[in-house]
Design an enzyme around this catalytic site. Sequence first.
Site, PDB file in Angstrom:
ATOM      1  N   ASP A   1       0.863  -1.168   0.000  1.00 25.36           N
ATOM      2  CA  ASP A   1       0.000   0.000   0.000  1.00 25.36           C
ATOM      3  C   ASP A   1       0.908   1.229   0.000  1.00 25.36           C
ATOM      4  OD1 ASP A   1      -2.447   1.562   0.542  1.00 25.36           O
ATOM      5  OD2 ASP A   1      -3.211  -0.355   1.286  1.00 25.36           O
TER       6      ASP A   1
ATOM      7  N   ASP B   1      -3.259   4.612  -2.321  1.00 22.93           N
ATOM      8  CA  ASP B   1      -4.390   5.017  -1.503  1.00 22.93           C
ATOM      9  C   ASP B   1      -5.015   6.310  -2.018  1.00 22.93           C
ATOM     10  OD1 ASP B   1      -5.846   4.522   1.038  1.00 22.93           O
ATOM     11  OD2 ASP B   1      -5.000   6.463   1.628  1.00 22.93           O
TER      12      ASP B   1
ATOM     13  N   GLU C   1      -6.689   3.459  -5.898  1.00 25.84           N
ATOM     14  CA  GLU C   1      -7.982   3.485  -5.218  1.00 25.84           C
ATOM     15  C   GLU C   1      -8.681   4.805  -5.489  1.00 25.84           C
ATOM     16  OE1 GLU C   1     -10.000   3.389  -0.781  1.00 25.84           O
ATOM     17  OE2 GLU C   1      -8.348   4.721  -1.263  1.00 25.84           O
TER      18      GLU C   1
ATOM     19  N   HIS D   1     -11.227  -3.480   3.137  1.00 25.95           N
ATOM     20  CA  HIS D   1     -11.213  -3.139   4.558  1.00 25.95           C
ATOM     21  C   HIS D   1     -12.047  -1.902   4.897  1.00 25.95           C
ATOM     22  CE1 HIS D   1      -8.376  -0.617   2.567  1.00 25.95           C
ATOM     23  NE2 HIS D   1      -8.267   0.134   3.640  1.00 25.95           N
ATOM     24  N   ASP D   2     -12.675  -1.306   3.888  1.00 26.02           N
ATOM     25  CA  ASP D   2     -13.514  -0.125   4.114  1.00 26.02           C
ATOM     26  C   ASP D   2     -15.002  -0.396   3.907  1.00 26.02           C
ATOM     27  OD1 ASP D   2     -11.244   1.539   4.527  1.00 26.02           O
ATOM     28  OD2 ASP D   2     -11.030   1.832   2.358  1.00 26.02           O
TER      29      ASP D   2
HETATM   30  C1  GLC Z   1      -8.435   4.858   1.905  1.00 25.59           C
HETATM   31  C2  GLC Z   1      -8.220   3.634   2.774  1.00 25.59           C
HETATM   32  C3  GLC Z   1      -8.916   3.849   4.082  1.00 25.59           C
HETATM   33  C4  GLC Z   1      -8.291   5.050   4.760  1.00 25.59           C
HETATM   34  C5  GLC Z   1      -8.333   6.269   3.840  1.00 25.59           C
HETATM   35  C6  GLC Z   1      -7.405   7.329   4.329  1.00 25.59           C
HETATM   36  O1  GLC Z   1      -9.763   5.022   1.558  1.00 25.59           O
HETATM   37  O2  GLC Z   1      -8.643   2.487   2.118  1.00 25.59           O
HETATM   38  O3  GLC Z   1      -8.851   2.730   4.916  1.00 25.59           O
HETATM   39  O4  GLC Z   1      -8.948   5.328   5.957  1.00 25.59           O
HETATM   40  O5  GLC Z   1      -7.929   5.990   2.526  1.00 25.59           O
HETATM   41  O6  GLC Z   1      -6.078   6.933   4.128  1.00 25.59           O
END
Ligand code: GLC
Length: 535
Positions: free
Chosen positions: A99, A201, A264, A325-326
């Site tokens: 990541d 991210d 992402e 994980h979100d």
């Molecule tokens: C992304 C991650 C999430 C995190 C956010 C801030 O969406 O997947 O878990 O809280 O970014 O880094």
Amino acid sequence: MHGSRWWQRGVIYQIYPRSFMDSNGDGIGDLRGIRSRLEYLSWLGVDAIWISPIYPSPMADFGYDVSDYCGIDPRFGALDEFDALVHDAHRMGLRVILDYVPNHTSDRHPWFLESRASREGEKRDWYIWRDPAPGGGPPTNWLSEFGGSAWEWDDATGQYYYHAYLKEQPDLNWRYPAVRDAMHEVLRFWLDRGVDGFRVDTIHHLIKDSELRDNPPNPSYRPGMPPHRQLLRQYTTDRPEVHEAVAGMRRVLDGYDDRVLIGEAYLPFDRLMAYYGQDLSGMHLPFNFHLIGAPWNAPAIAEVVREYEAALPPGAWPNWVLGNHDKPRIMSRVGPAQARVAAMLLLTLRGTPTLYYGDEIGMSDVPIAPEQVQDTFEKNVPGLGVGRDPERTPMQWDGGAGGGFTTGAPWLPLGPDLARTNVEVQRADPGSILSLYRALLALRRAEPALAVGRYAPLAAGPDLLAYVREHGGRRLLVALNLTSRPRRLELPSGILGGRLLLATGLDREGELLGGVVDLRADEGVIAEVAPAQGA
Ligand code: GLC
Ligand code: CA
């Protein structure tokens, strides 16, 4: 599969490191734990692991608040353990994706400490500092994704800094060349250590409006939605200059052999496609999250696939995701019967699938009592169900006290279904969902048609999804019953019949098909089919 790359043929498995395997009994997963479970992943049949952040972090957002991009948090291990993990993974044919969190650091990162120390300092412009609005108060109406204003007042230097997420996660200023250079060095640091790529991210947040215009109100906001949804993120996300920053990351990766860049971004298809970059010079795989939000019925899913396939730029490679994980787990969204259909869908659509750890044994969201809450998002915005702890609970390896995850007290509770929903029990059960995932992964590996073949949808009525995957003259039919009633699929005249290769119940292999496929309730099948003479 000639000409395809590993990240096109392969299947990615996401590991949330706090929750995968604890090797020292402190209740938190770690690198030695992951390493001890590589045999399982290779048995399962995935091709790559993506590990959520393992860098030193105060853990305000469980690792997404990084205080040193080039180290390992002691809770997870140390650099030599990381090297050993990569070494073992590669030896077993598994790639390792890390990541990469470029949008923000931790507020304890030395860069930010220096930046906030004085207005004149060399690193002041590494972050986004602004004076108060003319009448006082925050410079814009921008809202944090995790609740409240996105601007935090700093008394010592008399300015606000911007944070898209927690105030402990100040946003880096990607318009500033020294920031880009430093962050490119971070990529090189890990690439030189042998990592096979990055999941980047929240990439769409990277660049904010240079004129700092206020975000407009969101006309579809309703009470009960997370508070940041009150505004459209027009000036804080998906700014045109972001693509230049992505291309810069890609150029760093292109200096190495065969690495992958995954991004992402939660965006509609028309915006998402731009992240492949001009002439595909951007992300190899901008994550496609649209199956996560889609209502679970055949017409809705067929429409998502149609729109996505139609929107892809020429040469761009697709990808699919059911959870992470979100987001709530697929099992909790669709239930146990359809979770098997979902597995077959994910692993047979055209494009790279990413599996979320635990989905392969059918883990559900685990209820979290108020006093067990860990996620700061939930703590900041309580009562709306935004918390992400339920989908981050420990991997369930066996039915013992710590679920085979830990000998200590797990940082989040294990599921109430532990006795059945665990790897040990399901590995021994040829009919389990784990056996189904493994059979699907094996079939995908054996059949180029599934991994890299062409995709053609079939008309299948309101209750079924059906499509053909084809490669080098071999054609596989996928038929999925999205309802809990038996359904019949009439094969089009171009298909004469075939032989069943795999069913979600793992009990119909070898059955011959005539001009129809009879599907039981909540059943999916994959069959090899022969074209009609002359078709
Ligand atoms: C992304 C991650 C999430 C995190 C956010 C801030 O969406 O997947 O878990 O809280 O970014 O880094
Ligand atoms: Ca541990």
